[in-house]
Structures are given as structure tokens and as C-alpha cells.
Write a protein that holds these residues in place. Structure first.
Motif, mmCIF file in Angstrom:
data_model
loop_
_atom_site.group_PDB
_atom_site.id
_atom_site.type_symbol
_atom_site.label_atom_id
_atom_site.label_comp_id
_atom_site.label_asym_id
_atom_site.label_seq_id
_atom_site.Cartn_x
_atom_site.Cartn_y
_atom_site.Cartn_z
ATOM 1 N N PRO A 1 12.545 4.127 -5.786
ATOM 2 C CA PRO A 1 12.978 3.125 -6.770
ATOM 3 C C PRO A 1 12.064 1.897 -6.669
ATOM 4 O O PRO A 1 12.453 0.827 -6.203
ATOM 5 C CB PRO A 1 14.426 2.823 -6.354
ATOM 6 N N TRP A 2 10.837 2.051 -7.108
ATOM 7 C CA TRP A 2 9.768 1.061 -6.933
ATOM 8 C C TRP A 2 10.091 -0.286 -7.554
ATOM 9 O O TRP A 2 9.650 -1.321 -7.085
ATOM 10 C CB TRP A 2 8.448 1.593 -7.502
ATOM 11 N N ALA B 1 3.132 5.980 -2.571
ATOM 12 C CA ALA B 1 4.306 6.847 -2.688
ATOM 13 C C ALA B 1 5.367 6.289 -3.629
ATOM 14 O O ALA B 1 6.457 6.826 -3.709
ATOM 15 C CB ALA B 1 4.922 7.046 -1.300
ATOM 16 N N GLY B 2 5.054 5.223 -4.337
ATOM 17 C CA GLY B 2 6.045 4.522 -5.137
ATOM 18 C C GLY B 2 6.697 5.307 -6.247
ATOM 19 O O GLY B 2 7.846 5.052 -6.583
ATOM 20 N N GLN C 1 0.829 -1.205 0.000
ATOM 21 C CA GLN C 1 0.000 0.000 0.000
ATOM 22 C C GLN C 1 0.865 1.258 0.000
ATOM 23 O O GLN C 1 0.562 2.225 -0.700
ATOM 24 C CB GLN C 1 -0.945 0.002 1.192
ATOM 25 N N VAL C 2 1.940 1.244 0.766
ATOM 26 C CA VAL C 2 2.849 2.393 0.763
ATOM 27 C C VAL C 2 3.444 2.577 -0.627
ATOM 28 O O VAL C 2 3.511 3.702 -1.142
ATOM 29 C CB VAL C 2 3.970 2.228 1.813
ATOM 30 N N MET C 3 3.837 1.481 -1.258
ATOM 31 C CA MET C 3 4.417 1.570 -2.598
ATOM 32 C C MET C 3 3.399 2.098 -3.606
ATOM 33 O O MET C 3 3.743 2.880 -4.484
ATOM 34 C CB MET C 3 4.964 0.219 -3.036
ATOM 35 N N ALA C 4 2.143 1.693 -3.472
ATOM 36 C CA ALA C 4 1.104 2.192 -4.377
ATOM 37 C C ALA C 4 0.871 3.682 -4.154
ATOM 38 O O ALA C 4 0.600 4.423 -5.094
ATOM 39 C CB ALA C 4 -0.196 1.420 -4.164
#
Length: 137
Positions: A88-89, A83-84, A78-81
Motif C-alpha cells: 500500500p505505497w 517493491a512498492g 529505495q525499498v518502496m521504489a
């Protein structure tokens, strides 16, 4: 992106709302409370771990969570979605070694630039070679 991809959400790109907007929420309390208690603290910790992953190396969603003393791999997702796009996602991958879903081609470009070890199937599909590319902070 093609017209057929218009509905696919990019990390932090089209289809993702701005902070506080509708459509994307911050990590839910269920996954976060076990990790840090404060959702914003969990978010900042995930961001710090992801930013520390060196070029050519990767961590799974679960290994990012484990580095924080948590089992909240979905919270990491969820964090990656959310603030990704600022991170460097492509260095945060699924446990199978596959790139983030719906971003495989963009990730492949970055893996090639960074020299990330890859494994190829006979059908031409790729995944990251976890034995050689995994990293731990």
C-alpha cells in the motif's frame, strides 16, 4: 498514464526493473547497515511495517525507518521504489504530508477511498493531515 508520463517511474511499474535487473538497485549498504546489517532483513522489515499500516492512516519515510530503529529514510524510499507496487505505497508519504512524488493523483484516489484525512490549499493542492492520519506500529 499519458504519453508525457511514459518516463515517470511508478512504484513497481513501468521504468522499474525486475529484481536483479539494471536501473533499480536494492537499498545501499550505507543506509542499511545502520538499520539491520543485512540488506534483505532491512527490506523485509520495511515491507512488514508498510503492510501493517491500516487503511486511512499513513507513515512518513522517516517514521517507517524510526519504527525499525533506523534513520535510513532514503533506504525506506529505495525499498518502496523497488517493491512498492506490491504494497500500500500511498500510505508512505513525505514528511511534508505530500503523497509520493509523481504519484499524487493515484494516491489521492486511494486516500478518498480509504477516508484518509486531507488538507487542501486555496490553490487546490492537497496533502495528508499528519496530525489526524499519522500511525505508529
Amino acid at each position: 498514464m499519458t504519453a508525457g508520463d511514459a518516463g515517470a517511474a511508478e512504484p513497481g511499474g513501468a521504468g522499474v526493473s525486475e529484481p536483479g535487473g539494471a536501473g533499480v538497485s536494492e537499498p545501499d549498504d550505507a543506509g542499511v547497515s545502520a538499520a539491520a546489517g543485512d540488506p534483505s532483513d532491512f527490506v523485509s522489515q520495511v515491507i512488514a511495517v508498510v503492510e501493517s499500516i491500516p487503511a486511512g492512516r499513513v507513515m512518513t519515510y522517516g517514521s517507517v525507518a524510526a519504527a525499525l530503529g533506523s534513520r535510513a529514510s532514503r533506504g525506506v524510499g529505495q525499498v518502496m521504489a523497488y517493491a512498492g507496487s506490491e504494497l500500500p505505497w500511498w500510505r508512505v508519504i513525505r514528511a511534508s504530508g505530500h503523497a509520493p512524488r509523481d504519484h499524487e493523483q493515484r494516491a489521492l484516489e486511494m486516500y478518498r477511498v480509504e477516508g484518509t484525512p486531507l488538507r487542501w490549499s486555496r490553490a487546490g493542492a492537497f496533502r495528508v493531515d499528519l496530525e489526524r492520519a499519522s500511525w505508529s506500529p
